[in-house]
Structures are given as C-alpha cells and as structure tokens.
Design an enzyme around this catalytic site. Sequence first.
Site, mmCIF file in Angstrom:
data_model
loop_
_atom_site.group_PDB
_atom_site.id
_atom_site.type_symbol
_atom_site.label_atom_id
_atom_site.label_comp_id
_atom_site.label_asym_id
_atom_site.label_seq_id
_atom_site.Cartn_x
_atom_site.Cartn_y
_atom_site.Cartn_z
ATOM 1 N N GLU A 130 -1.254 7.269 -0.396
ATOM 2 C CA GLU A 130 -2.268 7.725 -1.345
ATOM 3 C C GLU A 130 -1.879 9.035 -2.019
ATOM 4 O O GLU A 130 -2.433 9.395 -3.059
ATOM 5 C CB GLU A 130 -3.616 7.885 -0.634
ATOM 6 C CG GLU A 130 -3.657 8.858 0.513
ATOM 7 C CD GLU A 130 -3.355 8.207 1.850
ATOM 8 O OE1 GLU A 130 -3.910 8.682 2.867
ATOM 9 O OE2 GLU A 130 -2.567 7.244 1.887
ATOM 10 N N GLY A 178 2.112 4.486 13.057
ATOM 11 C CA GLY A 178 2.803 3.248 13.388
ATOM 12 C C GLY A 178 2.247 2.592 14.642
ATOM 13 O O GLY A 178 2.145 1.360 14.721
ATOM 14 N N GLU A 238 9.262 1.275 11.016
ATOM 15 C CA GLU A 238 10.295 2.293 10.792
ATOM 16 C C GLU A 238 9.593 3.640 10.899
ATOM 17 O O GLU A 238 8.819 4.025 10.024
ATOM 18 C CB GLU A 238 10.927 2.123 9.397
ATOM 19 C CG GLU A 238 11.743 0.853 9.239
ATOM 20 C CD GLU A 238 13.057 0.906 9.987
ATOM 21 O OE1 GLU A 238 13.475 2.020 10.392
ATOM 22 O OE2 GLU A 238 13.668 -0.158 10.182
ATOM 23 N N GLY A 260 6.600 5.210 8.389
ATOM 24 C CA GLY A 260 5.796 6.419 8.447
ATOM 25 C C GLY A 260 5.903 7.070 9.805
ATOM 26 O O GLY A 260 6.891 6.901 10.525
ATOM 27 N N LYS A 296 0.862 -1.178 0.000
ATOM 28 C CA LYS A 296 0.000 0.000 0.000
ATOM 29 C C LYS A 296 0.898 1.228 0.000
ATOM 30 O O LYS A 296 1.450 1.628 1.028
ATOM 31 C CB LYS A 296 -0.916 0.048 1.218
ATOM 32 C CG LYS A 296 -2.006 1.139 1.082
ATOM 33 C CD LYS A 296 -2.440 1.736 2.387
ATOM 34 C CE LYS A 296 -1.617 2.919 2.801
ATOM 35 N NZ LYS A 296 -1.774 4.108 1.940
ATOM 36 N N CYS A 344 13.051 11.408 7.051
ATOM 37 C CA CYS A 344 13.022 10.946 8.443
ATOM 38 C C CYS A 344 14.369 11.096 9.115
ATOM 39 O O CYS A 344 14.456 11.285 10.329
ATOM 40 C CB CYS A 344 12.536 9.505 8.524
ATOM 41 S SG CYS A 344 13.574 8.320 7.646
ATOM 42 N N GLU A 364 8.938 16.025 15.384
ATOM 43 C CA GLU A 364 9.390 15.927 13.994
ATOM 44 C C GLU A 364 8.568 16.868 13.118
ATOM 45 O O GLU A 364 7.366 16.705 12.964
ATOM 46 C CB GLU A 364 9.242 14.491 13.504
ATOM 47 C CG GLU A 364 9.840 14.263 12.129
ATOM 48 C CD GLU A 364 9.729 12.815 11.698
ATOM 49 O OE1 GLU A 364 10.659 12.325 11.027
ATOM 50 O OE2 GLU A 364 8.716 12.159 12.031
#
Length: 506
Positions: free
Chosen positions: A186, A241, A258, A236, A183, A297, A400
């Site tokens: 999107e 997560g 991750e 992500g 996946k 990231c 973040e």
Amino acid sequence: MADTPELQARKTIHVDGEWLEAVSGATREIIDPADALPFALVAEGDEKDTDLAVAAARQAFDHGAWPRTPVAERAALLRRVADLLVRDREELGLLESRDAGKTVEEGRVDIDCVADAFRYFADLVAAEAPGRVVDAGSPDIQSVVVHEPLGVCALITPWNYPLLQASWKIAPALAAGNTFVVKPSEITPLTTIALIDLLAEAGLPAGVAGIVTGPGHSVGARLAEHPDVDLVSFTGGLASGTKVAQAAAPSVKKVALELGGKNPNVVFADACATEEAFDTAVDQALNAAFIHSGQVCSAGARLIVEESVRDRFVAELARRADRIRLGRGTEDGVECGPLVSEQQRAKVESYVDSALAEGAVLRSGGRRPEPSDTRPATGYFYEPTVLDHCHREMKVVREEVFGPVLTVETFRTEDEAVALANDTEYGLAGGVWTADAGRARRVAGRLRHGTVWINDFHPYLPQAEWGGFGKSGTGRELGPAGLAEYRETKHVYQNLAPKPVRWFAG
C-alpha cells in the site's frame, strides 16, 4: 499506461479488465518519501474488492482461454510486455524513484531487470519439452508427466522493489498459464498499477490479471485465506509471512514465502593484499550495505572482517560512508535516497540506539542529516551508519534492520568466520572475499545461505533460483524452480490395449 487523472486519483483496482474505485469509496494518499508530501491518490480496497477480483480471476481460469493458450502465444505476449517496459523505461524509473525513494538510476536498472525477467520466462517455457516420458515397461503403455497451471494465484509484494518483485511472480505465473490477483504494498503501488495496463496493452485477456490496492490486514489476509485461490506467493517480513502461512493452512493451498535476511559479508585479509583489491573490497562492502538505503532483503548488513585488516578496513569504510551523497532520488549526483516512511526511519533509529546502549561504537552516521537543496527537511533521510565492535548478542546484529546500518564483527580463523556467518536465524544470502580459490569454495560450501557471492555482492541471474534457508522462507523464485512454483504436476497413464484384470469374481 494508466496515466489518466481519474485513474491516478482513485481507480486503481483492476477487475475483469475494468479499472474501478474501491467498493467503500476509500482512498489512500501516496507519499513521496523525499519530502513527505502526497503526490498520488489510490483506491483503498478491502475484503469486498478482493472477493470481486478473485471471482474474476477464477472465472478467467475455469472458463477463459488463457490456461489453454498455446505456450508459444503466451511466450510471445511476455516478450511484448518486455518491449513495452523498455519503451516506458524512463517514465517507470522516475515513478519508482518517487514512490520508493530510490535514485532514478536505481529505478531504471529495476525496469531493465523486470524486462529481463519477462523475457527469461518467455524463453524458458517456449523451449520446454511438452512432457517427460516415463518408461512403463510395456509397448502398450504410454506414460508421461506433464505440467499444468495451478489456477488462481495471489501475489503479495513488498515496498522496497515494487515492480521487480512483482515481475518475479507475475512473469512465471503467466508463463505457466495461470490467472492472478496482485496486492502491491500500500506504500508503493504505482508501478505495479502501470504494469497491469501494459499487460492489457500487450493483449492479455480480461480477467487474467487483477490488482487490488489496499492494506495487508484486509486485502492480503483475504487473499491468503480465500478458498478460490490456489497459490499464495508472498515476499516481505517474517511476521507477515507467518500470518500468510497460517491463513493459507486451512485450505491447504500452495504457499511460497520469500522473507527476510541478515546477510554476512565475510572479508579475509588476503582479499585486501593490494591497494586495488583493498579499495574494491571496501567499495563492495559499501554497495552491499547501502544500496537503496539498505532497504534490501539481501543487503550485506553484517561485515565480518579478519582481525589483521579490521582497523584499516573499518576506518576507510566509515570515511567513505560519510561522503555518500544523500538526497531526493530524482536529483543529479544523489547516491542514496530517503527511507520509505517515517515509521521505517523510526525503526532504524531505534536499532541504532539499542546498539549504542549495548556497547557498539559509532564510526559514521547515526543521525538524520542536515537539510539541503536536494534534501528537504521533511524527508525521511538517515545517514549511512557504521557500527563497530558488534557481537552476536546485539539486537542490531540478530534482527533485520532494513535500513542504512552496517555492523562490524571480527574473526581470526576460517572456522570462526564460517561460524559467525552461519550464526543467524535467516539464511538468504552472503558474500565471501578472498584471493584463495580453495578457501572461496570451502567457505561458500559451508555457508547456509540460499545465495553466496564470491568476490562480489548483490548480482542476480534470472536463470538461477533465488531463495533462502531457515527463516528466510520456503519459496524459490527465478530459474526453472521459479516456474515450477506456479505449476501442477500431472501423471497421464494411457493403456493402449486394455484387458480385464479379473481381480474379482463375476
């Protein structure tokens, strides 16, 4: 490649070797972040499409040939995929640029790295021994530990490095003999769609590779909870997560996460002792923070610089940040593209506003740029921003941002530098700049981060594991550990001369 008008319009779900529309008929426009205009249309799948894709992958694993295909043949297929990626490098690099907003050159480099990943895992499995012999202490016993594929793997990938992050999952999953359903985000699904076509062109059997384009709350959630999925690998944000782990827990499937990072880039004064060294450290600080508009990231978003060189370093950093050329990633001379969406830009703006309210000093950027020939007014552009006089209590330092925002903190001693660098809930990556080899080793050893660069920032090696500590996740990608994520370990014990044990009467 999947470039027919019909496929680009709506048939972007791949199940059992066939391209399909969404069961519901729903579609989603893919937006070019440089001008906010749609340039592609994809199927908007949901739980029903996900169930179909998982069923096909389950059938292909339980009854198909791929899990039992000899390792040499699997490796050969991965190498063919790498060759096809090289063949289509320009087209895929351009598509990645338009989809994610990065420069074409960054897109090309991504495709090179994707090809490298496929070649690495091909070479890794091809060179492996068939099993590890265990000494059972008797010539009548043969004992060996072997590795087998897990089964159906659900692979959920982020929007910032669409194809690269997909390859870090797809290549080892296939090398190990698994089937999968991917996946993609999107927002940026197009190059992953193209990769599925390349896998088929390389000869991958139908059903082994599936893709469902659609949102995380339906497709991603269903993949994470699905009882016929044996592993879910997610890259992500922390919040998503956590939801993936919770959804996977009832079926006790294997989970690899991750997640994010808030990465320190520690600069000691001795790393700036000469003009050349000073210029290199400044240049690398810019690269650490502003590559792909900071949507990385592992971005070095926290500059932690020794007090004696701080003023000069920050002044030069801000001067050069102001000169970064923003624009559409497909234009010549552009060094930094737009953010991926209006939502992401608004998030970045809110972080900058909160930092200024908490006492940070703006040294560069901090606003939307003026429109230009290469920078449409409708695009999601934001200037590279340097925030000085930051401290750990600030939201912008703790969380973040995932945008072109660099915060500056100051230290006086080595112990203080380490304490600042480790003062984070994350532990993904960090950098250390020093001319003292002993200090470099000491500080690198004390940093609680999955990757530490010394006198560099951002390079990765396919042979080395990539992962983090703390809230940066539980998974390991790349290297032998990356392959191990996609395997079961089985102990096969054979008695060559069986005898009765007579534990019981009879």
